[in-house]
Write a protein that holds these residues in place. Structure first.
Motif, PDB file in Angstrom:
ATOM      1  N   SER A 233       0.836  -1.197   0.000  1.00  0.00           N
ATOM      2  CA  SER A 233       0.000   0.000   0.000  1.00  0.00           C
ATOM      3  C   SER A 233       0.873   1.250   0.000  1.00  0.00           C
ATOM      4  CB  SER A 233      -0.900   0.015   1.234  1.00  0.00           C
ATOM      5  OG  SER A 233      -0.115   0.145   2.406  1.00  0.00           O
ATOM      6  N   VAL A 234       0.254   2.368  -0.374  1.00  0.00           N
ATOM      7  CA  VAL A 234       0.877   3.670  -0.133  1.00  0.00           C
ATOM      8  C   VAL A 234       0.073   4.268   0.998  1.00  0.00           C
ATOM      9  CG1 VAL A 234       1.446   5.910  -1.087  1.00  0.00           C
ATOM     10  CG2 VAL A 234       1.553   3.891  -2.535  1.00  0.00           C
ATOM     11  N   PHE A 235       0.678   4.269   2.168  1.00  0.00           N
ATOM     12  CA  PHE A 235      -0.062   4.613   3.372  1.00  0.00           C
ATOM     13  C   PHE A 235       0.227   6.058   3.756  1.00  0.00           C
ATOM     14  CE2 PHE A 235      -1.234   4.806   7.758  1.00  0.00           C
ATOM     15  CZ  PHE A 235      -2.225   3.860   7.937  1.00  0.00           C
TER      16      PHE A 235
ATOM     17  N   PRO B 241      17.693  -1.841  -2.911  1.00  0.00           N
ATOM     18  CA  PRO B 241      16.344  -2.356  -3.144  1.00  0.00           C
ATOM     19  C   PRO B 241      15.568  -2.322  -1.831  1.00  0.00           C
ATOM     20  CG  PRO B 241      17.961  -4.137  -3.190  1.00  0.00           C
ATOM     21  CD  PRO B 241      18.721  -2.877  -2.985  1.00  0.00           C
ATOM     22  N   ARG B 242      14.484  -1.579  -1.796  1.00  0.00           N
ATOM     23  CA  ARG B 242      13.762  -1.421  -0.525  1.00  0.00           C
ATOM     24  C   ARG B 242      12.411  -2.109  -0.583  1.00  0.00           C
ATOM     25  NH1 ARG B 242      18.232   0.574   2.023  1.00  0.00           N
ATOM     26  NH2 ARG B 242      18.685   2.736   1.516  1.00  0.00           N
ATOM     27  N   GLU B 243      12.039  -2.723   0.530  1.00  0.00           N
ATOM     28  CA  GLU B 243      10.704  -3.307   0.625  1.00  0.00           C
ATOM     29  C   GLU B 243       9.745  -2.332   1.277  1.00  0.00           C
ATOM     30  OE1 GLU B 243      10.674  -7.311   2.300  1.00  0.00           O
ATOM     31  OE2 GLU B 243      12.720  -7.521   1.561  1.00  0.00           O
TER      32      GLU B 243
ATOM     33  N   SER C 237       4.624   0.815  -7.459  1.00  0.00           N
ATOM     34  CA  SER C 237       4.222  -0.134  -8.495  1.00  0.00           C
ATOM     35  C   SER C 237       5.192  -1.306  -8.552  1.00  0.00           C
ATOM     36  CB  SER C 237       4.156   0.566  -9.848  1.00  0.00           C
ATOM     37  OG  SER C 237       5.462   0.888 -10.280  1.00  0.00           O
ATOM     38  N   GLY C 238       6.391  -1.120  -8.024  1.00  0.00           N
ATOM     39  CA  GLY C 238       7.343  -2.224  -7.964  1.00  0.00           C
ATOM     40  C   GLY C 238       7.102  -3.130  -6.770  1.00  0.00           C
ATOM     41  N   GLY C 239       6.040  -2.859  -5.986  1.00  0.00           N
ATOM     42  CA  GLY C 239       5.716  -3.719  -4.862  1.00  0.00           C
ATOM     43  C   GLY C 239       6.196  -3.202  -3.521  1.00  0.00           C
TER      44      GLY C 239
END
Lengths: 340, 356
Positions: free
Chosen positions: B78-80, B201-203, B231-233
């Motif tokens: 999500s984008v919170f 690379p960030r989660e 969009s990359g998760g």
């Protein structure tokens, strides 16, 4: 001026370059000796274990951790030695022996009797350039070197906190113990670089302005020039150990504030206060416990055989200070909220 | 599911102190509150949540409570939007999440790992922008990023140069990479801080006020950057006091007020809480109002040259047809859907500014 600049520039390069190989010798030896005895300071024994655990925790866990620690240390030393302020301090430190040598050459006169007022070491300079190194270190180790070390070590945590960079280092995540040990190692490397630079600058100035050759020691015996240079190396390591102990004090103060200037000033005030105390005859009983008292205790290398007793005592005091203030810094920094 | 909390409800079922109680209280407090078949409720498990916070409290030494028994769950992907007035505890919460400030009580998980024990393992996968940019003024932008990269034990030094180059390119700073940070403008500094958050690379990205100091162009770029990263998760947790910004960027939102969460849920559902209104421009408001009332609409009001009503579930085209059929001269017809601002002003009070 042109000779001074010429002496400074290569000296900076050499000192910085030589740093990584020899760094461990000074503080490492100091801490090692200190672990054996609790002499001098009572509370040292209790806290020493903690400090050592803190200091070794980072690098000792696994090879990857060692690599990560070294990478941060390389970054840290790059920061220290590229910072304009620190370069300026090193330049000034390197200039002092040049000025000292020039003054002695111009006004000291060739007659040893005239120069005798400045103490035994100063009297010898005119006879052999190598003594300029001892004289310069004995002079600078009292205040100018401590101030330079306090600026770097006191800036360590407080400077990062004040600039806000501490929060980004910690979320990288640098790890608090790792960051603190890297900061301390960086300050020790700077101490070594500063002391070695003074020695090198004095050595070159001495060779340029005064006769070289076999040295007649304070005890009357004569040693070859090469051995004299070797003994200068011992003095450099001893003085570095003394500055490393001060760096621990300064770093501990640095964890207490977000204002770097505060930590630096507090360190310098402590140094001056200690020197005032040691100048009062009625308080001479305190002298063995004062860090400042031991900084110039390297006269022993100018005797034959080398008088190690005083330097050994000095190293113990340095180790005790490093252990105590290292623990304070660690306890404070690992438990503190970073709100800057 | 949208959970709107008033000051009364959460307090009663969270009277007992301590972490265990806080944890169970969150289940009772939030799960049954809203109805409907919405996606995973905030009380969900850690596997599908990037951030789970339970009963997090920070009481500063002066006795000031910055964050008060906060419960929050951020779904993965999500984008919170973390919204609240200045001083409502957003930054303190973010500092606690990142291990900079130790909470007085409560616990939290990042990427499924309990904190603060897992900080060393998790933070390399988390990019963070906390309370504005902070760099070494005498270093170049590139050297500054190298410094932070060196502090990350999980970062591979062999790929550092390429990762730094990529991060600078993503924020449009390639041309200024070798300039000293001192010479950067406010907007460039903000971009560099975002570049630092994108070094690996960030989660999970935690961005505290990422558009502060940016011009409208820069703000739009940050928005598209966030969309691209998401969009990359990657889960993005973005705090702001700017409603419009959150509304345009985020899929989910949580609203803080005075250290407490007063609402959380997907943006669309929060907005659905407020009804849309239809507004008719006409020279004959009375006739229009009669038609609207005839359609069964409520809250019918008339103005100088307009009439309006709550639209409810009625399709707007039905209103148009009825007006035309009723012979009302229509100059214009608009459907006004409430913005988040309308929703949040209702939750946090009119003054969406500093909470005193």
């Amino acid at each position: 001026m042109s000779t001074a600049d010429a002496a400074v520039d290569p000296a900076v390069g050499t000192a910085a370059g030589a740093v990584p190989e020899t760094a461990e010798a000074g503080p490492g030896a100091g801490t090692g000796t200190g672990a054996g005895t609790g002499a001098g300071t009572g509370p040292a024994a209790g806290t020493r274990a903690g400090a050592l655990a803190g200091i070794t925790e980072g690098p000792a866990r696994r090879p990857g951790a060692v690599r990560a620690w070294s990478r941060l240390l390389v970054s840290e030393t790059g920061l220290i030695f590229r910072r304009p302020r620190n370069i300026a301090m090193l330049a000034v430190l390197a200039l002092v022996p040049v000025l000292l040598g020039a003054a002695l050459r111009l006004f000291g006169g060739p007659d040893e009797g005239e120069a005798g007022g400045g103490g035994a070491i100063f009297a010898q300079i005119a006879g052999n350039g190598l003594f300029l190194t001892f004289a310069a270190l004995a002079l600078l180790v009292q205040l100018m070197l401590p101030v330079a070390v306090a600026v770097v070590a006191g800036d360590g945590i407080a400077g990062e906190a004040g600039g806000g960079t501490l929060r980004y280092l910690l979320t990288a995540p640098a790890g608090r113990t790792r960051l603190l040990t890297v900061k301390y190692a960086g300050a020790v490397l700077f101490s070594l670089a500063a002391v070695a630079l003074v020695a090198l600058s004095a050595l070159l100035t001495g060779l340029a302005l005064f006769p070289a050759g076999p040295i007649t020691l304070l005890s009357g015996t004569t040693i070859p020039f090469a051995e004299g240079v070797l003994r200068i190396g011992v003095v450099v390591l001893y003085a570095t150990a003394g500055m490393a102990a001060l760096a621990a004090v300064s770093l501990a103060l640095s964890t207490l504030t977000e204002v770097a200037v505060g930590a630096i000033a507090a360190t310098v005030v402590l140094v001056i206060a200690a020197q005032v105390v040691s100048a009062i005859p009625q308080l001479s009983g305190l002298q063995p416990y004062l860090l400042t008292h031991w900084w110039s205790g390297f006269d022993g290398v100018l005797r034959d055989p080398v008088a190690t007793a005083e330097m050994g005592q000095g190293l113990l005091v340095f180790a005790a200070y490093t252990a105590i203030f290292g623990s304070v810094a660690w306890a404070r920094f690992t438990g503190r909220d970073v709100t800057a | 599911m949208v959970t709107v909390r008033t000051d009364q409800t959460p307090r009663t079922d969270r009277t007992a102190p301590g972490e265990e109680t806080a944890r169970t209280a969150r289940g009772e407090g939030t799960a049954p509150a809203g109805g409907g078949a919405a996606p995973s409720p905030p009380a969900g498990n850690s596997a599908d949540h990037a951030i789970v916070i339970r009963g997090l409290t920070k009481r500063f030494r002066g006795g000031q409570v910055a964050v008060d028994r906060l419960d929050l769950a951020v779904p993965r992907g999500s984008v919170f939007g973390f919204l609240g007035p200045n001083g409502s505890g957003k930054t303190t919460t973010i500092r606690m999440l990142l291990g900079l400030v130790a909470p007085t009580a409560g616990d939290w998980e990042l990427l499924g790992t309990p904190m603060p024990g897992g900080i060393g393992a998790v933070l390399p996968r988390v990019g963070a922008l906390v309370e504005g940019p902070a760099f070494y003024p005498y270093l170049s932008g590139e050297a500054n990023l190298r410094r932070y990269d060196a502090a990350d034990p999980a970062a591979d030094p062999r790929t550092a140069a390429s990762r730094i180059g990529l991060a600078l390119e993503r924020v449009g700073l390639t041309a200024a990479a070798r300039k000293r940070y001192r010479a950067y403008s406010l907007g460039m500094r903000q971009r560099l801080a975002i570049a630092a958050a994108l070094l690996g690379p960030r989660e999970l990205l935690i961005l505290d006020e990422p558009t502060n100091g940016l011009d409208p162009q820069g703000t739009r770029e940050v928005r598209s950057l966030v969309a691209e990263v998401a969009s990359g998760g990657t889960t993005v947790f973005v705090s702001s006091h700017l409603l419009a910004e959150i509304e345009q960027m985020c899929t989910h939102v949580g609203v803080m007020r005075a250290g407490r969460l007063v609402a959380e849920g997907p943006v669309a559902e929060l907005r659905a809480g407020e009804e849309a209104r239809v507004r008719v421009e006409t020279p004959d408001p009375a006739a229009a109002a009669a038609v609207l009332a005839g359609l069964g609409l409520t809250e019918v009001r008339t103005g100088a040259a307009e009439a309006g009503a709550a639209l409810g579930a009625l399709p707007p085209e039905r209103v148009t047809a009825a007006l035309v059929a009723g012979g009302v001269a229509v100059r214009g017809l608009a459907v006004h859907r409430p913005s988040l601002e309308d929703v949040f002003v209702g939750l946090t009070g009119e003054g969406f500014d500093v909470d005193g």
